[in-house]
Design an enzyme around this catalytic site. Structure first.
Site, short mmCIF file in Angstrom:
data_model
loop_
_atom_site.label_atom_id
_atom_site.label_comp_id
_atom_site.label_asym_id
_atom_site.label_seq_id
_atom_site.Cartn_x
_atom_site.Cartn_y
_atom_site.Cartn_z
N ASP A 182 -16.16 3.83 -10.55
CA ASP A 182 -17.12 4.83 -10.02
C ASP A 182 -17.81 4.34 -8.95
OD1 ASP A 182 -15.69 6.83 -11.85
OD2 ASP A 182 -17.12 6.32 -13.30
N GLU A 183 -17.20 3.51 -8.17
CA GLU A 183 -18.13 2.97 -7.06
C GLU A 183 -17.55 3.66 -5.79
OE1 GLU A 183 -19.81 -1.33 -8.46
OE2 GLU A 183 -18.43 -1.32 -6.84
N ASP A 184 -17.85 2.76 -4.46
CA ASP A 184 -16.69 3.23 -3.97
C ASP A 184 -17.13 3.30 -2.36
OD1 ASP A 184 -16.79 3.19 -6.10
OD2 ASP A 184 -17.12 5.03 -6.28
N ARG B 14 -16.26 -6.70 -3.74
CA ARG B 14 -15.77 -5.54 -3.46
C ARG B 14 -16.11 -4.69 -2.27
NH1 ARG B 14 -16.48 -4.99 -9.12
NH2 ARG B 14 -18.24 -3.75 -8.98
#
Length: 366
Positions: A167-169, A129
């Site tokens: 809720d990463e990001d 990601r």
């Protein structure tokens, strides 16, 4: 017309053969019952491509399923050597090559006749990601490489994708960050409290950002990084909270050179255990509101029921719902006593027939 002695013997033997054969046939047809043979076993393969390493899991379940969901059990867990696939950004081909050893181990376990019907999926998490945000082209090349490897193998390849994170990001990759560990657990805890933002909690029954949090009740399992961190610190035996807290703080305050000397060969993870241990404590105590009384209700475990606990298990359970159940094979069968009686009558029929043939032969010769 009066029958001769030989004729009477011949007729009697034919009668015995007919009666025995009829009895055997009735036993087979009338006393037979329907039985269901054990269902065939289905297999599935899931790759968990994490930030630091990749794991392969083989699952199996009976083909007939229960309530449209497979009763899944873990058959194999294989840790792939080397770093996570996101580390192969400069050489994507190696990302695909790295999967082969564990894949071969999985294929050796699964019957060859079922290879082509074994669903196989690769899910990439945090490492990919982040790489996708930093360089989407490199991330696509890596996924293409692992997809090529898996599509060439004799399995039913369902795809490789980056799993959506919650809720990463989004990070600013043009900014250089320097992190310096001070070994001061008090400062680290203060930073974690700011991260969780518990100051907005106006009610006793809330966790982060004012979100409702019911009181903890019952037994809990803590797995994945919770387990690995506390396992390293020897804290997975339900030690009292004060022992846990003291152990984590003591480790954080140990000089780095002494830590390195005390745990040779573990340099890759050593730098994370202090922050991770404090994070777990703040999360469980101040986030979820575990207390000294409820702390023993937490079990830090790698497995439950002989299976690793993680997203791959949930994925496989969901996948079995997409695969049609197979009806169990039905056969006609006899009980052991009926079967033995049938054998006796079969032998008796054969002896009677052979006897009748012998009498007929002697009769013809005379």
């Amino acid at each position: 017309m009066r029958l001769s002695q030989k004729e009477r013997v011949f007729v009697a033997l034919l009668g015995i053969a007919a009666a025995s054969g009829l009895t055997m046939l009735l036993l087979i047809l009338v006393k037979a019952t329907n039985v269901f043979l054990p269902a065939d076993t289905k297999f599935g393969i899931v790759f968990d491509a994490g930030s630091s390493h990749t794991s392969l899991f083989v699952y199996q379940w009976p083909a007939n399923k229960e309530k449209d969901t497979g009763v899944v059990s873990q058959t194999l867990a294989c840790q792939i050597e080397g770093p996570g696939i996101s580390s192969y950004a400069s050489d994507p081909t190696q990302a695909g090559e790295s999967l082969k050893s564990c894949l071969e181990e999985a294929l050796a376990l699964i019957p060859q006749t079922q290879h082509q019907e074994t669903p196989t999926f690769l899910g990439a998490t945090a490492g990919m990601r982040l790489l996708s945000q930093k360089n989407s082209s490199q991330a696509r090349d890596i996924l293409a490489a692992v997809s090529l490897t898996l599509s060439k193998s004799p399995v039913d390849f369902w795809g490789a994708e980056i799993l959506a994170g919650q809720d990463e990001d989004s990070l600013n990759f043009t900014q250089n960050l320097t992190v310096e560990g001070t070994g001061n657990p008090r400062d680290c805890v203060a930073a974690l409290r700011n991260l969780f933002n518990s100051s907005s909690c106006k009610d006793q029954d809330c966790a982060f950002n004012g979100v409702y949090q019911p009181p903890v009740y019952g037994q809990f399992y803590a797995f994945s990084n919770f387990y690995y961190t506390f396992h390293f610190l020897n804290l997975t035996s339900r030690q009292p909270l004060n022992i846990v807290n003291d152990t984590v703080w003591k480790f954080c305050q140990t000089p780095w050179k002494l830590v390195e000397a005390s745990y040779p060969g573990q340099e890759r993870w050593l730098r994370d255990y202090c922050a991770s241990g404090l994070y777990i404590l703040v999360l469980l105590l101040e986030g979820y509101k575990f207390s000294e009384e409820t702390w023993p209700n937490i079990q830090f475990q790698k497995q439950a029921g002989g299976m690793d606990i993680g997203w791959t298990l949930g994925y496989m359970l969901n996948l079995t719902g997409m695969i049609p159940a197979e009806a169990p094979t039905q056969w006609r069968a006899q009980s052991y006593s009926i079967w033995m009686a049938g054998v006796v009558f079969a032998v008796l029929t054969l002896v009677a027939v052979l006897g009748a043939v012998a009498v007929q032969l002697f009769w013809t010769q005379d």
